[in-house]
Design an enzyme around this catalytic site. Structure first.
Site, PDB file in Angstrom:
ATOM      1  N   ASP A   1      -9.192   0.253  -7.790  1.00  0.00           N
ATOM      2  CA  ASP A   1      -7.832  -0.577  -7.927  1.00  0.00           C
ATOM      3  C   ASP A   1      -8.070  -1.875  -7.154  1.00  0.00           C
ATOM      4  O   ASP A   1      -8.704  -1.875  -6.014  1.00  0.00           O
ATOM      5  CB  ASP A   1      -6.825   0.099  -7.078  1.00  0.00           C
ATOM      6  CG  ASP A   1      -5.453   0.144  -7.402  1.00  0.00           C
ATOM      7  OD1 ASP A   1      -5.108  -1.063  -7.666  1.00  0.00           O
ATOM      8  OD2 ASP A   1      -4.926   1.187  -7.628  1.00  0.00           O
TER       9      ASP A   1
ATOM     10  N   HIS B   1       2.066   6.250  -9.547  1.00  0.00           N
ATOM     11  CA  HIS B   1       2.310   6.576  -8.272  1.00  0.00           C
ATOM     12  C   HIS B   1       3.629   5.836  -7.850  1.00  0.00           C
ATOM     13  O   HIS B   1       4.174   5.996  -6.738  1.00  0.00           O
ATOM     14  CB  HIS B   1       1.170   6.463  -7.432  1.00  0.00           C
ATOM     15  CG  HIS B   1       1.017   4.767  -7.439  1.00  0.00           C
ATOM     16  ND1 HIS B   1       0.209   4.241  -8.453  1.00  0.00           N
ATOM     17  CD2 HIS B   1       0.723   3.907  -6.386  1.00  0.00           C
ATOM     18  CE1 HIS B   1       0.004   2.996  -8.245  1.00  0.00           C
ATOM     19  NE2 HIS B   1       0.556   2.630  -7.269  1.00  0.00           N
ATOM     20  N   ASP B   2       4.218   5.236  -8.893  1.00  0.00           N
ATOM     21  CA  ASP B   2       4.999   4.274  -8.638  1.00  0.00           C
ATOM     22  C   ASP B   2       6.497   4.604  -8.989  1.00  0.00           C
ATOM     23  O   ASP B   2       7.676   4.138  -8.836  1.00  0.00           O
ATOM     24  CB  ASP B   2       5.149   2.819  -8.822  1.00  0.00           C
ATOM     25  CG  ASP B   2       4.131   2.188  -8.037  1.00  0.00           C
ATOM     26  OD1 ASP B   2       3.807   2.387  -6.905  1.00  0.00           O
ATOM     27  OD2 ASP B   2       3.261   1.401  -8.603  1.00  0.00           O
TER      28      ASP B   2
ATOM     29  N   ASP C   1      -3.861  -4.872  -9.415  1.00  0.00           N
ATOM     30  CA  ASP C   1      -2.517  -4.255  -8.868  1.00  0.00           C
ATOM     31  C   ASP C   1      -1.639  -5.753  -9.337  1.00  0.00           C
ATOM     32  O   ASP C   1      -2.122  -6.821  -9.229  1.00  0.00           O
ATOM     33  CB  ASP C   1      -2.654  -4.423  -7.648  1.00  0.00           C
ATOM     34  CG  ASP C   1      -1.426  -3.886  -6.759  1.00  0.00           C
ATOM     35  OD1 ASP C   1      -0.751  -2.608  -7.090  1.00  0.00           O
ATOM     36  OD2 ASP C   1      -0.903  -4.520  -6.238  1.00  0.00           O
TER      37      ASP C   1
ATOM     38  N   GLU D   1      -1.784  -4.088 -14.323  1.00  0.00           N
ATOM     39  CA  GLU D   1      -0.631  -3.654 -13.968  1.00  0.00           C
ATOM     40  C   GLU D   1       0.288  -4.441 -14.178  1.00  0.00           C
ATOM     41  O   GLU D   1       0.357  -5.724 -13.609  1.00  0.00           O
ATOM     42  CB  GLU D   1      -0.441  -2.920 -12.736  1.00  0.00           C
ATOM     43  CG  GLU D   1       0.780  -2.192 -12.414  1.00  0.00           C
ATOM     44  CD  GLU D   1       1.375  -2.490 -10.866  1.00  0.00           C
ATOM     45  OE1 GLU D   1       2.247  -1.623 -10.614  1.00  0.00           O
ATOM     46  OE2 GLU D   1       1.000  -3.258 -10.105  1.00  0.00           O
TER      47      GLU D   1
HETATM   48  C1  GLC Z   1       1.553  -2.098  -7.209  1.00  0.00           C
HETATM   49  C2  GLC Z   1       1.463  -0.651  -6.836  1.00  0.00           C
HETATM   50  C3  GLC Z   1       2.420  -0.201  -5.659  1.00  0.00           C
HETATM   51  C4  GLC Z   1       2.439  -1.206  -4.479  1.00  0.00           C
HETATM   52  C5  GLC Z   1       2.720  -2.662  -4.969  1.00  0.00           C
HETATM   53  C6  GLC Z   1       2.314  -3.421  -4.030  1.00  0.00           C
HETATM   54  O1  GLC Z   1       3.028  -2.074  -7.788  1.00  0.00           O
HETATM   55  O2  GLC Z   1       1.088   0.292  -7.581  1.00  0.00           O
HETATM   56  O3  GLC Z   1       2.047   1.033  -5.382  1.00  0.00           O
HETATM   57  O4  GLC Z   1       3.347  -0.896  -3.589  1.00  0.00           O
HETATM   58  O5  GLC Z   1       1.664  -2.946  -5.966  1.00  0.00           O
HETATM   59  O6  GLC Z   1       0.876  -3.602  -3.772  1.00  0.00           O
END
Ligand code: GLC
Length: 544
Positions: free
Chosen positions: A111, A339-340, A213, A278
């Site tokens: 990541d 995970h979100d 991310d 993402e």
């Molecule tokens: C992304 C991650 C998430 C995190 C956010 C801030 O969306 O997937 O888990 O809280 O970024 O880094």
């Protein structure tokens, strides 16, 4: 015109790269396997489970952040991009993980969190130390108004204002997420260089790519204009909820593409590495992240199956929209969980989760599986006083904690489900003695057995893997499509409801043999004409 005639003929299978025909598996390292009895998963733990992933048919693992971090956002707040957090192990452990994964013929993605650092990162400590510090401009600092007003109306995704006042230097800094996660200023060339150096560090080590991310957040409007209020939001000026505004000026700025191009150019200096982004955006904006001539992300994550209501007509049309919007040579991808977001088995139920699995693994494009979904793990109810996710803690009335989808992997009916010798950092569900890998490996009807067979079929038949996608229009309850490579043709029929329905194609008629079904009893049967579908049923049919 016959739709099939309009399709581009796929090129030979050997031309496809591993990230196109492979299956990606997301590991949330805190929750996969603990090896040292502290209740938190670690790198050695992951190594001990690689054989399981190989057995399952996984080609690539993506690890959520394992780097040095104060853990305000469980690792998405990084204080050293090139250091491993001791909770997860050491750099030697990482090297071992990389070697062990590669020796099993699998790849490793890390990541990359370029949008923001931890507020404990030395870059930020320097930046906040004085207005004249050379790193001042590495972050987004701004004066308040005459009466100390905030620079604009931008909100934090995690609730509240996105601007934090700094007493020492008398300015605000911007944070799209927690105040412990200040956003970097990507307009600054030194920031760009520093992050490219981080990428180089890991690519030189031999990792196979990055999941980047919040890629669409990286650059903000240079004039910091106010975001408009969302038209149908239940807006109250003081509720400070992110979704009540449209992030027109704080995300998805045209200049972000230049940054992604830099990242891609660097990635391309190495052989067969992959860049995944993402990005939560509608399809027409999402596909721009492939870049002109494929110069940006290899795979802008496609979250439609995660975000759309579970409705056959809606999903079918968005699959077609996506297929139609992909640029030439843009490779599709699909995600069911991460995970979100709530787990698929909680969102649509266990029976539909099987249908969803069949969709994920038979659509055209790279599938990403979220750990535990292959055993139909559900969101675990976490008592209020055990919530640790900052999103949940900051907005308790909204029930948006991400903890329920981040609970430890359920391996067996041993103590703590085989995850750890010690009480895990998040609790297991009461039924983990029954819902686990060990039990499901023995049960031919289990979700695990089903995932295993789906992945095997995908590997066995080029049509399922890299073949063309051809939508078939039937009934509103169903999604159906053909996958084709050369003479090999498969028909997939998915009933997205609990009620029986009929597959009644508007044109043509199909006959073949069921090679996979959500209930194994139908496997091996011939089907043709109007096909009666059970509720929650999915069929994979090899056409004659
Ligand atoms: C992304 C991650 C998430 C995190 C956010 C801030 O969306 O997937 O888990 O809280 O970024 O880094």
């Amino acid at each position: 015109m016959n739709l099939e005639q309009t399709l581009r003929e796929p090129i030979a299978p050997t031309k496809y790269l591993w990230w196109q025909h492979g299956v990606i598996y997301q590991i949330y390292p805190r929750s996969f396997q603990d090896s040292n009895g502290d209740g938190v998963g670690d790198l050695k733990g992951i190594v001990s489970r690689l054989d399981y992933l190989k057995w399952l048919g996984i080609d690539c693992i993506w690890l959520s952040p394992i780097f040095s971090s104060p853990m305000a956002d469980f690792g998405y707040d990084i204080s050293d991009y090139c250091g491993v957090h001791p909770l997860f192990g050491t750099m030697a452990d990482f090297d071992e993980l990389l070697e062990e994964t590669h020796s099993r013929g699998m790849k490793v993605l890390l990541d990359l969190v370029p949008n923001h650092t931890s507020n404990q990162h030395p870059w930020f400590l320097e930046s906040r130390s004085s207005r004249n510090n050379p790193k001042r401009d590495w972050y987004i600092w701004h004066d308040g108004g005459e009466n100390g007003e905030l620079p604009n109306n931008w909100l934090s995704v995690f609730g509240g204002h996105a601007w934090e006042w700094d007493e020492t230097t008398g300015q605000y800094y911007y944070h799209a997420f927690l105040k412990e996660q200040p956003d970097l200023n990507w307009r600054n060339p030194d920031v760009q260089q520093a992050m490219l150096d981080v990428m180089r560090f890991w690519l030189d080590k031999g990792i196979d790519g990055f999941r980047v991310d919040v890629m669409w957040h990286m650059i903000k409007d240079s004039q910091l204009r106010d975001n408009p209020v969302a038209p149908d939001s239940p807006f109250h000026a003081d509720d400070l909820i992110y979704d009540h505004y449209i992030p027109t000026y704080s995300t998805d700025q045209p200049e972000v593409h230049e940054i992604v191009r830099m990242m891609r150019a660097l990635t391309d200096e190495y052989e067969e590495r992959v860049l995944i982004g993402e990005i939560y955006l509608p399809i027409h904006k999402l596909v721009t992240y492939y870049g002109q001539g494929g110069s940006e992300a290899h795979l802008p994550f496609n979250f439609q199956l995660l975000t759309l209501p579970w409705d056959a007509a809606r999903i079918a049309s968005s699959i077609d929209e996506y297929e139609g919007a992909l640029p030439m040579n843009g490779w599709p991808n699909w995600v069911l969980g991460n995970h979100d977001k709530p787990r698929i088995a909680s969102r649509v139920g266990r029976s539909q989760a099987k249908v969803a699995a069949m969709m994920l693994l038979t659509l055209r494009g790279t599938p990403t599986i979220y750990y535990g979904d292959e055993i139909a793990m559900r969101d675990v109810p976490i008592p209020m006083d055990e919530i640790v996710d900052p999103q949940g803690l900051n907005m308790p009335e909204l029930n948006v904690s991400r903890d329920p989808a981040r609970t430890p992997m359920q391996w067996s009916n041993e103590i703590h489900s085989g995850f750890s010798q010690h009480k895990p950092w998040l609790r297991l569900p009461y039924n983990s003695g029954r819902v686990n890998v060990e039990m499901q490996k023995k049960d031919p009807h289990s979700m695990l057995a089903f995932y295993h067979k789906l992945i095997a079929a995908r590997k066995q038949y080029a049509a399922l893997n890299i073949g063309a996608y051809i939508p078939v229009y039937s009934d509103q309850q169903l999604i159906s499509y053909i996958r084709q490579f050369g003479d090999e043709r498969f028909l997939v029929i998915l009933n997205l409801t609990h009620r029986p329905g009929y597959f009644r194609p508007r044109t043509g008629s199909y006959s073949g043999i069921v090679i996979l079904c959500t209930e194994i009893e139908r496997v091996g049967m011939s089907v043709s004409g109007i096909i009666a579908m059970g509720g929650d049923e999915g069929l994979l049919i090899k056409l004659n």
